[in-house]
Design an enzyme around this catalytic site. Structure first.
Site, PDB file in Angstrom:
ATOM      1  N   ASN A 183      33.063   6.912   8.755  1.00 42.03           N
ATOM      2  CA  ASN A 183      33.744   7.969   8.013  1.00 42.03           C
ATOM      3  C   ASN A 183      33.708   9.232   8.856  1.00 42.03           C
ATOM      4  OD1 ASN A 183      34.626   9.892   6.237  1.00 42.03           O
ATOM      5  ND2 ASN A 183      32.874   9.737   4.822  1.00 42.03           N
ATOM      6  N   TRP A 184      34.847   9.559   9.443  1.00 48.01           N
ATOM      7  CA  TRP A 184      34.899  10.717  10.351  1.00 48.01           C
ATOM      8  C   TRP A 184      34.943  12.031   9.588  1.00 48.01           C
ATOM      9  CZ3 TRP A 184      39.060   8.906  14.519  1.00 48.01           C
ATOM     10  CH2 TRP A 184      38.529   7.822  15.230  1.00 48.01           C
ATOM     11  N   LYS A 185      35.112  11.971   8.290  1.00 49.04           N
ATOM     12  CA  LYS A 185      35.215  13.179   7.449  1.00 49.04           C
ATOM     13  C   LYS A 185      36.268  14.134   8.035  1.00 49.04           C
ATOM     14  CE  LYS A 185      30.502  12.440   6.039  1.00 49.04           C
ATOM     15  NZ  LYS A 185      29.333  12.957   5.347  1.00 49.04           N
ATOM     16  N   HIS A 223      33.445   9.065  -2.892  1.00 47.30           N
ATOM     17  CA  HIS A 223      32.397   9.589  -2.004  1.00 47.30           C
ATOM     18  C   HIS A 223      31.711  10.765  -2.704  1.00 47.30           C
ATOM     19  CE1 HIS A 223      30.449  11.474   1.423  1.00 47.30           C
ATOM     20  NE2 HIS A 223      30.610  10.325   2.075  1.00 47.30           N
ATOM     21  N   GLU A 251      30.768  13.538  -1.684  1.00 46.03           N
ATOM     22  CA  GLU A 251      31.331  14.861  -1.376  1.00 46.03           C
ATOM     23  C   GLU A 251      32.523  15.142  -2.267  1.00 46.03           C
ATOM     24  OE1 GLU A 251      31.730  14.330   2.860  1.00 46.03           O
ATOM     25  OE2 GLU A 251      29.545  14.359   3.041  1.00 46.03           O
ATOM     26  N   GLU A 308      25.165   5.066  -1.438  1.00 41.61           N
ATOM     27  CA  GLU A 308      24.922   6.239  -0.599  1.00 41.61           C
ATOM     28  C   GLU A 308      24.096   7.265  -1.373  1.00 41.61           C
ATOM     29  OE1 GLU A 308      27.965   6.497   2.765  1.00 41.61           O
ATOM     30  OE2 GLU A 308      28.763   7.629   1.092  1.00 41.61           O
ATOM     31  N   GLY A 367      24.112  12.958   5.599  1.00 42.24           N
ATOM     32  CA  GLY A 367      24.194  14.083   6.521  1.00 42.24           C
ATOM     33  C   GLY A 367      22.908  14.876   6.645  1.00 42.24           C
ATOM     34  N   SER A 386      22.771   8.680   6.724  1.00 40.31           N
ATOM     35  CA  SER A 386      22.057   8.901   7.983  1.00 40.31           C
ATOM     36  C   SER A 386      21.707   7.598   8.703  1.00 40.31           C
ATOM     37  CB  SER A 386      20.803   9.755   7.751  1.00 40.31           C
ATOM     38  OG  SER A 386      21.179  11.024   7.236  1.00 40.31           O
ATOM     39  N   GLY A 427      28.529   8.089   8.625  1.00 39.53           N
ATOM     40  CA  GLY A 427      29.189   9.384   8.776  1.00 39.53           C
ATOM     41  C   GLY A 427      28.963   9.936  10.174  1.00 39.53           C
ATOM     42  N   GLY A 428      27.978  10.820  10.301  1.00 41.09           N
ATOM     43  CA  GLY A 428      27.738  11.542  11.557  1.00 41.09           C
ATOM     44  C   GLY A 428      27.715  10.661  12.793  1.00 41.09           C
TER      45      GLY A 428
HETATM   46  C1  PEP Z   1      28.853   9.374   4.616  1.00 43.35           C
HETATM   47  O1  PEP Z   1      29.374  10.466   4.586  1.00 43.35           O
HETATM   48  O2  PEP Z   1      29.388   8.434   4.028  1.00 43.35           O
HETATM   49  C2  PEP Z   1      27.603   9.232   5.344  1.00 43.35           C
HETATM   50  C3  PEP Z   1      26.895   8.150   5.145  1.00 43.35           C
HETATM   51  O3  PEP Z   1      27.246  10.256   6.217  1.00 43.35           O
HETATM   52  P1  PEP Z   1      25.996  10.280   7.225  1.00 43.35           P
HETATM   53  O4  PEP Z   1      25.950   8.950   7.928  1.00 43.35           O
HETATM   54  O5  PEP Z   1      26.287  11.415   8.148  1.00 43.35           O
HETATM   55  O6  PEP Z   1      24.778  10.509   6.396  1.00 43.35           O
END
Ligand code: PEP
Length: 246
Positions: free
Chosen positions: A6-8, A93, A95, A162, A168, A205, A226-227
């Protein structure tokens, strides 16, 4: 196993296209055994689709609106995503739930609409730190899961657990914490869709350094990243860990 990035709201046009090419190259040896997807910002879906064509990497969207067309300024519909060759759509998600006020009822509409258009929804659920610390994590997640699946008749979906406190933050759920929640989700899905084989991803993470121990858990079927997905080599290392875990 499925690993989705997920590049957000990150990367400009050239970087997104370049990153897609890097992911194709870096995951080439694994895409035969692991399902791999990237979810770029909506504006770059078309350009990234072009770069993924002919590769084993699938395209995902980060969001989708439940209506097919109409006066919904700024939104993107399920058929529009299908037209672009999108396979997965992330829905619910945290967010979007927290920053944009999306309710589970609205998320359920998205799941139904995405499926109706031939997209595979990646439905996200997860508890906050307060909910975990007060001992309500499992009840919260199972309740969110049930209400986000209201009226959903098809098991053609992926679920991503999640924990909000792990997204994040660099703070990952322990393998035991993740496994316990995944087992509970698996049980709820088995009651809801008897006999269905639904992948349950962990997200929060995930990095090359913790992927293997997470994937070693019996009820983890992959990761939503994500990151670490913004770096093609890190993402490929997570995909490689999924491949090794079988
Ligand atoms: C996400 O946004 O779905 C996520 C898991 O982010 P991160 O890996 O950065 O925690």
């Amino acid at each position: 196993m499925l690993v989705a990035g997920n590049w957000k709201m990150n990367l400009g046009h050239a970087d997104a296209v370049g990153r897609a090419a890097d992911v194709v190259r870096a995951t080439d040896g694994a895409t035969g055994t692991v399902d791999v997807a990237v979810c770029p910002p909506a504006v770059w879906l078309d350009a990234v689709a072009e770069r993924l064509r002919g590769s084993g990497v699938r395209l995902g969207a980060q969001n989708v609106h439940p209506e097919d067309a109409g006066a919904f300024t700024g939104e993107v519909s399920p058929p529009m995503l299908r037209d672009l060759g999108v396979h997965y759509a992330i829905v619910g998600h945290s967010e979007r739930r927290q920053l944009f006020g999306e309710t589970s009822a609205f998320v359920a509409e998205k799941v139904r609409a995405a499926q109706a258009a031939g997209l595979v929804p990646i439905l996200c659920v997860g508890e906050t730190l307060e909910e975990r610390e007060s001992g309500d994590a499992e009840a919260t997640v199972l309740d969110q899961l049930a209400s986000s699946l209201e009226g959903v008749g098809s098991a053609d979906l992926v679920v991503a657990y999640e924990p909000v406190w792990a997204i994040g933050t660099g703070q990952t759920a322990t393998p035991d914490q993740a496994q316990a929640m995944h087992a509970a989700i698996r049980g709820a899905l088995a009651e809801r869709f008897p006999g269905a084989d639904i992948d349950i991803l962990y997200g929060g993470s995930v990095k090359p350094g913790n992927a293997a121990e997470l994937f070693a858990q019996p009820d983890l079927d992959g990761a939503l990243v994500g990151g670490a997905s913004l770096d093609a080599e890190s993402f490929a290392a997570i995909v490689a860990a999924a491949k090794d875990a079988g």
